[in-house]
Write an enzyme that holds these catalytic residues in place. Structure first.
Site, PDB file in Angstrom:
ATOM      1  N   LYS A 105       0.744  -1.244  -0.155  1.00  0.00           N
ATOM      2  CA  LYS A 105      -0.278  -0.062  -0.072  1.00  0.00           C
ATOM      3  C   LYS A 105       0.778   1.252  -0.155  1.00  0.00           C
ATOM      4  CE  LYS A 105      -4.579   0.777   0.390  1.00  0.00           C
ATOM      5  NZ  LYS A 105      -5.673  -0.001   0.144  1.00  0.00           N
ATOM      6  N   GLY A 221     -20.517   7.199   3.075  1.00  0.00           N
ATOM      7  CA  GLY A 221     -19.401   7.263   2.131  1.00  0.00           C
ATOM      8  C   GLY A 221     -20.208   7.251   0.828  1.00  0.00           C
ATOM      9  N   GLY A 223     -18.222   8.082  -2.373  1.00  0.00           N
ATOM     10  CA  GLY A 223     -17.588   7.945  -3.604  1.00  0.00           C
ATOM     11  C   GLY A 223     -17.681   7.020  -4.356  1.00  0.00           C
ATOM     12  N   ASN A 224     -16.407   6.324  -4.870  1.00  0.00           N
ATOM     13  CA  ASN A 224     -16.470   5.341  -5.986  1.00  0.00           C
ATOM     14  C   ASN A 224     -16.990   3.995  -5.420  1.00  0.00           C
ATOM     15  OD1 ASN A 224     -15.760   3.930  -8.319  1.00  0.00           O
ATOM     16  ND2 ASN A 224     -13.910   3.234  -7.344  1.00  0.00           N
ATOM     17  N   GLY A 226     -19.124   3.664  -1.983  1.00  0.00           N
ATOM     18  CA  GLY A 226     -20.276   3.780  -1.461  1.00  0.00           C
ATOM     19  C   GLY A 226     -21.129   4.242  -2.683  1.00  0.00           C
TER      20      GLY A 226
HETATM   21  N1  GLU Z   1      -7.479   0.294  -2.908  1.00  0.00           N
HETATM   22  C1  GLU Z   1      -8.326  -1.015  -3.307  1.00  0.00           C
HETATM   23  C2  GLU Z   1      -8.198  -1.776  -1.970  1.00  0.00           C
HETATM   24  O1  GLU Z   1      -8.001  -1.318  -0.906  1.00  0.00           O
HETATM   25  C3  GLU Z   1      -7.813  -1.653  -4.533  1.00  0.00           C
HETATM   26  C4  GLU Z   1      -6.368  -2.210  -4.411  1.00  0.00           C
HETATM   27  C5  GLU Z   1      -5.955  -2.756  -5.788  1.00  0.00           C
HETATM   28  O2  GLU Z   1      -6.778  -2.859  -6.854  1.00  0.00           O
HETATM   29  O3  GLU Z   1      -4.959  -3.094  -5.966  1.00  0.00           O
HETATM   30  O4  GLU Z   1      -8.477  -2.720  -1.912  1.00  0.00           O
END
Ligand code: GLU
Length: 428
Positions: A105, A221, A223-224, A226
């Site tokens: 991350k 939420g 956004g994309n 919620g």
């Molecule tokens: N950010 C999203 C998650 O927390 C997607 C991560 C991804 O597609 O690599 O699962």
């Protein structure tokens, strides 16, 4: 608010799952630490000519099942503990849905709402130049997360390829369609959550609920994740009685007209003051009497502070870490089932995996193909997690960790001896 450290909570669950599975010490130890943590600083010129130094992180948690995978978020609260937790959850999440990827991350400390598009682009490119040596299509593959999107992914691909003189599209997922993005990626997290929810209902895990029709749903939420989930639930005939965004919330006990709320948010930048609804606060809507509560924003929305006020029949945790570990236990004691983030929102990374596969094979799958594959993966693994939780008499969250840790341990033993792993290690 009582905000337990998300990273400590993730490690506690890993310990518990490892104990139950009696996995070898070296695998347990590896899971309890991160593989690599990169903290970078970089100067960026702002539109007014001033220079600002930004801080960013990329944490790689574990790659026993495949390259590190996970989003990059832009938020003022980004910090190392949070990024470590998010990276750890990615390892678990990828194993829960059984895709051959590990966990990572990233994040940049910034307020994207106060920045112009040009500033965001310069900041993204600056960050990529710093993390470029540790990412790549067979090493670590970023994706969108909070306040990042397909446009940001485009900048990442361009800058990464500029750094190395390459033409590698698979270095990042969640890209625009014209740049090797996958059909269905934008709605994947919400849609995956819907498939999970349907399976949970079908298997009789929610008392008195056998269909989504007319069920009272609250979504925190918009956004994309919620926003799209609210629309999908509305289309399934559910009564979405309240939604919120970072600026406030709205309620209508008879059910909101979600397409109208989406239009309103597009026009005004927030859900507040939408006609046919009453304004409320983010905190208030979490405490509404409903069948399904869907926290789909940031960490620690439901903690020991407000858990006794939760009146929902079940919680579908679409936001990473939205329910704190202690609140999770209390909800389950109260008989409120919580479908944890590592299962509920795994649809996003699953379609990211599809995108990566399509890029490597130079293929493009139809939306129907993506949806079908996603549905199969989400439903199959939901069944397995529910079954594991039931057999072990534990929460669904711990059930998901048991499934994940056992899959990771199995792979770790094989991979350690294989030449593929040795070769992959060299790349890192
Ligand atoms: N950010 C999203 C998650 O927390 C997607 C991560 C991804 O597609 O690599 O699962």
């Amino acid at each position: 608010m009582n905000q337990s450290s998300p990273y400590e909570s993730a490690k506690e669950l890993l310990e518990e799952a490892s104990d139950r599975l009696r996995i070898e010490d070296w695998i347990r130890e590896a899971l309890m630490m991160t593989h690599r943590e990169l903290h970078v600083t970089f100067p960026i010129e702002m539109d007014d000519g001033s220079i600002k130094i930004f801080n960013g992180y990329r944490v790689q948690h574990n790659h026993m099942r495949g390259p590190f995978k996970g989003g990059i978020r832009y938020h003022w609260d980004v910090n190392l503990d949070e990024v470590r937790a998010l990276a750890t959850w990615m390892t678990i999440k990828c194993a829960v849905v059984d895709i051959p990827l590990g966990g990572g991350k990233g994040g940049v400390v910034c307020n994207p709402k106060d920045m112009s598009e040009k500033e965001l682009e310069r900041m993204t490119r600056g960050f990529v130049r710093r993390i470029a040596p540790v990412i790549g299509s067979s090493i670590d593959i970023p994706a969108p997360d909070v306040y990042t999107n397909a446009k940001v992914m485009r900048w990442i691909v361009e800058e990464y390829n500029k750094c190395f003189g390459k033409k590698d599209l698979a270095v990042v997922t969640g890209k625009p369609l014209d740049m090797g993005g996958s059909e269905g990626r934008e709605e994947a997290t919400a849609l995956g959550g819907l498939y999970v929810l349907k399976q949970v209902i079908k298997e009789g895990f929610v008392k008195g609920v056998d269909t989504l029709k007319d069920k009272r749903v609250v979504v925190q939420g918009f956004g994309n994740v919620g926003g799209i989930f609210a629309r999908l639930a509305f289309e399934e005939g559910a009564k979405v009685i309240a939604v919120s965004d970072s600026k406030g919330a709205i309620v209508n006990n008879e059910g909101l007209d979600i397409p109208k709320v989406i239009q309103h948010k597009k026009k005004n930048g927030c859900v507040g003051d939408c006609s046919g609804s009453t304004n409320a606060t983010n905190e208030q809507i979490l405490e509404l009497d409903c069948d399904i509560l869907v926290p789909a924003a940031l960490e620690n929305a439901i903690t020991t502070e407000n858990v006794r006020m939760i009146k929902a029949g079940m919680v579908l945790e679409l936001g990473n870490g939205s329910v704190s570990a202690n609140a999770d236990k209390r909800l389950s004691k109260k008989g409120i089932i919580v479908i944890p983030d590592v299962l509920a929102n795994a649809g996003g990374v699953t379609v990211s995996y599809f995108e990566w596969k399509q890029n490597l094979a130079k293929k493009h799958w139809s939306k129907e193909e993506v949806y079908n594959k996603l549905e199969r993966i989400m439903k199959r693994n939901t069944s397995l997690v529910l079954d594991t939780a039931k057999k072990n008499k534990v929460t669904v969250r711990l059930g998901a960790y048991i499934v994940a840790v056992s899959r990771i341990a199995e792979k770790a033993k094989i991979e350690l001896k294989s030449s593929h792993y040795q070769c992959f290690e060299k790349l890192l």
